[in-house]
Design a protein around this motif. Structure first.
Motif, PDB file in Angstrom:
ATOM      1  N   SER A  65       0.831  -1.198   0.000  1.00 48.88           N
ATOM      2  CA  SER A  65       0.000   0.000   0.000  1.00 48.88           C
ATOM      3  C   SER A  65       0.869   1.253   0.000  1.00 48.88           C
ATOM      4  CB  SER A  65      -0.922   0.035   1.218  1.00 48.88           C
ATOM      5  OG  SER A  65      -0.149   0.106   2.419  1.00 48.88           O
ATOM      6  N   ILE A  66       0.245   2.364  -0.419  1.00 50.25           N
ATOM      7  CA  ILE A  66       0.859   3.675  -0.287  1.00 50.25           C
ATOM      8  C   ILE A  66       0.183   4.360   0.892  1.00 50.25           C
ATOM      9  CG2 ILE A  66      -0.718   4.652  -2.027  1.00 50.25           C
ATOM     10  CD1 ILE A  66       1.510   6.568  -2.825  1.00 50.25           C
ATOM     11  N   ASN A  67       0.940   4.928   1.783  1.00 52.53           N
ATOM     12  CA  ASN A  67       0.400   5.454   3.035  1.00 52.53           C
ATOM     13  C   ASN A  67       0.378   6.989   3.011  1.00 52.53           C
ATOM     14  OD1 ASN A  67       0.207   2.745   3.995  1.00 52.53           O
ATOM     15  ND2 ASN A  67       2.409   2.814   4.340  1.00 52.53           N
ATOM     16  N   ALA A  68       0.788   7.621   4.081  1.00 44.23           N
ATOM     17  CA  ALA A  68       0.792   9.078   4.118  1.00 44.23           C
ATOM     18  C   ALA A  68       1.648   9.621   2.984  1.00 44.23           C
ATOM     19  CB  ALA A  68       1.316   9.570   5.458  1.00 44.23           C
ATOM     20  N   THR A  69       1.110  10.638   2.313  1.00 39.11           N
ATOM     21  CA  THR A  69       1.783  11.194   1.134  1.00 39.11           C
ATOM     22  C   THR A  69       1.782  12.710   1.219  1.00 39.11           C
ATOM     23  OG1 THR A  69       1.048   9.320  -0.205  1.00 39.11           O
ATOM     24  CG2 THR A  69       1.798  11.280  -1.392  1.00 39.11           C
ATOM     25  N   ARG A 102      12.538  24.130  -1.628  1.00 39.16           N
ATOM     26  CA  ARG A 102      11.370  23.264  -1.744  1.00 39.16           C
ATOM     27  C   ARG A 102      10.399  23.565  -0.612  1.00 39.16           C
ATOM     28  NH1 ARG A 102      12.460  16.986  -2.877  1.00 39.16           N
ATOM     29  NH2 ARG A 102      13.590  18.043  -4.549  1.00 39.16           N
ATOM     30  N   GLU A 103       9.094  23.641  -0.927  1.00 33.16           N
ATOM     31  CA  GLU A 103       8.097  23.934   0.089  1.00 33.16           C
ATOM     32  C   GLU A 103       7.009  22.865   0.089  1.00 33.16           C
ATOM     33  OE1 GLU A 103       5.736  27.439  -0.500  1.00 33.16           O
ATOM     34  OE2 GLU A 103       5.514  27.115  -2.653  1.00 33.16           O
ATOM     35  N   LEU A 104       6.472  22.628   1.273  1.00 38.45           N
ATOM     36  CA  LEU A 104       5.377  21.674   1.432  1.00 38.45           C
ATOM     37  C   LEU A 104       4.092  22.302   0.915  1.00 38.45           C
ATOM     38  CD1 LEU A 104       4.728  19.422   4.493  1.00 38.45           C
ATOM     39  CD2 LEU A 104       2.844  20.721   3.501  1.00 38.45           C
ATOM     40  N   VAL A 105       3.336  21.542   0.152  1.00 35.79           N
ATOM     41  CA  VAL A 105       2.075  22.031  -0.415  1.00 35.79           C
ATOM     42  C   VAL A 105       0.887  21.460   0.348  1.00 35.79           C
ATOM     43  CG1 VAL A 105       0.629  22.022  -2.479  1.00 35.79           C
ATOM     44  CG2 VAL A 105       3.112  22.334  -2.692  1.00 35.79           C
ATOM     45  N   VAL A 106       0.838  20.140   0.471  1.00 34.14           N
ATOM     46  CA  VAL A 106      -0.304  19.491   1.113  1.00 34.14           C
ATOM     47  C   VAL A 106       0.079  18.057   1.444  1.00 34.14           C
ATOM     48  CG1 VAL A 106      -1.291  18.838  -1.121  1.00 34.14           C
ATOM     49  CG2 VAL A 106      -2.761  18.899   0.896  1.00 34.14           C
ATOM     50  N   GLY A 107      -0.531  17.535   2.506  1.00 35.38           N
ATOM     51  CA  GLY A 107      -0.321  16.148   2.868  1.00 35.38           C
ATOM     52  C   GLY A 107      -1.640  15.435   3.085  1.00 35.38           C
ATOM     53  N   ILE A 108      -1.615  14.119   2.919  1.00 36.11           N
ATOM     54  CA  ILE A 108      -2.808  13.305   3.151  1.00 36.11           C
ATOM     55  C   ILE A 108      -2.387  12.027   3.844  1.00 36.11           C
ATOM     56  CG2 ILE A 108      -2.681  12.206   0.860  1.00 36.11           C
ATOM     57  CD1 ILE A 108      -5.800  12.222   0.873  1.00 36.11           C
ATOM     58  N   THR A 109      -3.155  11.622   4.872  1.00 35.72           N
ATOM     59  CA  THR A 109      -2.865  10.388   5.572  1.00 35.72           C
ATOM     60  C   THR A 109      -3.473   9.209   4.822  1.00 35.72           C
ATOM     61  OG1 THR A 109      -4.853  10.413   6.935  1.00 35.72           O
ATOM     62  CG2 THR A 109      -2.936  11.662   7.743  1.00 35.72           C
ATOM     63  N   SER A 110      -3.152   8.011   5.274  1.00 34.52           N
ATOM     64  CA  SER A 110      -3.728   6.827   4.650  1.00 34.52           C
ATOM     65  C   SER A 110      -5.244   6.794   4.847  1.00 34.52           C
ATOM     66  CB  SER A 110      -3.080   5.560   5.217  1.00 34.52           C
ATOM     67  OG  SER A 110      -3.212   5.535   6.638  1.00 34.52           O
ATOM     68  N   GLY A 111      -5.724   7.441   5.887  1.00 31.03           N
ATOM     69  CA  GLY A 111      -7.154   7.493   6.147  1.00 31.03           C
ATOM     70  C   GLY A 111      -7.866   8.639   5.468  1.00 31.03           C
ATOM     71  N   VAL A 145       5.582   3.866   1.765  1.00 32.09           N
ATOM     72  CA  VAL A 145       5.075   2.715   1.024  1.00 32.09           C
ATOM     73  C   VAL A 145       5.330   1.455   1.847  1.00 32.09           C
ATOM     74  CG1 VAL A 145       5.203   1.386  -1.105  1.00 32.09           C
ATOM     75  CG2 VAL A 145       5.530   3.869  -1.172  1.00 32.09           C
ATOM     76  N   THR A 146       4.299   0.663   2.035  1.00 35.38           N
ATOM     77  CA  THR A 146       4.422  -0.583   2.785  1.00 35.38           C
ATOM     78  C   THR A 146       4.889  -1.680   1.853  1.00 35.38           C
ATOM     79  OG1 THR A 146       2.621   0.099   4.254  1.00 35.38           O
ATOM     80  CG2 THR A 146       3.232  -2.223   4.257  1.00 35.38           C
ATOM     81  N   ILE A 147       6.035  -2.262   2.194  1.00 32.60           N
ATOM     82  CA  ILE A 147       6.611  -3.323   1.375  1.00 32.60           C
ATOM     83  C   ILE A 147       7.092  -4.453   2.270  1.00 32.60           C
ATOM     84  CG2 ILE A 147       7.371  -1.657  -0.376  1.00 32.60           C
ATOM     85  CD1 ILE A 147      10.224  -2.021   0.695  1.00 32.60           C
ATOM     86  N   ALA A 148       7.365  -5.583   1.655  1.00 36.82           N
ATOM     87  CA  ALA A 148       7.954  -6.711   2.361  1.00 36.82           C
ATOM     88  C   ALA A 148       9.470  -6.629   2.225  1.00 36.82           C
ATOM     89  CB  ALA A 148       7.439  -8.016   1.780  1.00 36.82           C
ATOM     90  N   THR A 149      10.152  -6.739   3.333  1.00 47.68           N
ATOM     91  CA  THR A 149      11.618  -6.749   3.336  1.00 47.68           C
ATOM     92  C   THR A 149      12.100  -8.020   4.007  1.00 47.68           C
ATOM     93  OG1 THR A 149      11.891  -5.649   5.462  1.00 47.68           O
ATOM     94  CG2 THR A 149      11.580  -4.238   3.530  1.00 47.68           C
ATOM     95  N   SER A 150      13.388  -8.213   4.040  1.00 51.32           N
ATOM     96  CA  SER A 150      13.944  -9.393   4.689  1.00 51.32           C
ATOM     97  C   SER A 150      13.640  -9.398   6.185  1.00 51.32           C
ATOM     98  CB  SER A 150      15.456  -9.459   4.464  1.00 51.32           C
ATOM     99  OG  SER A 150      16.075  -8.289   4.978  1.00 51.32           O
ATOM    100  N   GLY A 151      13.366  -8.211   6.721  1.00 50.34           N
ATOM    101  CA  GLY A 151      13.058  -8.091   8.137  1.00 50.34           C
ATOM    102  C   GLY A 151      11.575  -8.107   8.445  1.00 50.34           C
ATOM    103  N   GLY A 152      10.766  -8.314   7.430  1.00 48.29           N
ATOM    104  CA  GLY A 152       9.327  -8.325   7.624  1.00 48.29           C
ATOM    105  C   GLY A 152       8.662  -7.236   6.812  1.00 48.29           C
TER     106      GLY A 152
END
Length: 122
Positions: free
Chosen positions: A29-33, A44-53, A98-105
């Protein structure tokens, strides 16, 4: 995993664009962006953010003209930009967890896209 922005372009003042930020590859999944922008010679300036919810937070200069949204099924975040002004000219970047699978889980890894150019002329 890749994070790719698209949808920028050249537009006359008063027009609209809808850049998107899409994650692809082996991910859960893609999470907070966050969308940032960087004009030539300016920090560089922040414009807007959105959570996974879906909770959003806009920078004051863009409130009312920019709208962020997400389609979790497509792992994509959109930025609707209306009433464009020449001072909006910048490269727009997205920064996403981004939620991914790694060697550590299963882990959330931060990715940046390569940017998409928005140019507004009078």
């Amino acid at each position: 995993v890749q994070l790719v922005e698209s949808g920028g372009g050249l537009v006359q003042a008063g027009g609209s664009l809808r850049p998107s930020c899409a994650a692809s590859g082996s991910l859960f999944s893609i999470n907070a962006t966050i969308w940032f922008r960087q004009a030539l010679g300016i920090q560089r300036e922040l414009v807007v953010g959105i959570t996974s919810g879906g909770h959003t937070n806009y920078a004051d200069p863009v409130t009312g003209r920019f709208t962020i949204s997400r389609d979790n099924a497509k792992n994509t975040v959109y930025l609707q930009i209306n009433s464009l002004k020449p001072e909006d000219t910048a490269v727009f970047y997205c920064d996403a967890g981004v939620t991914i699978a790694t060697s550590g889980g299963v882990n959330v890894i931060n990715y940046w896209g390569q940017g998409t150019q928005v140019t507004v002329f009078r």
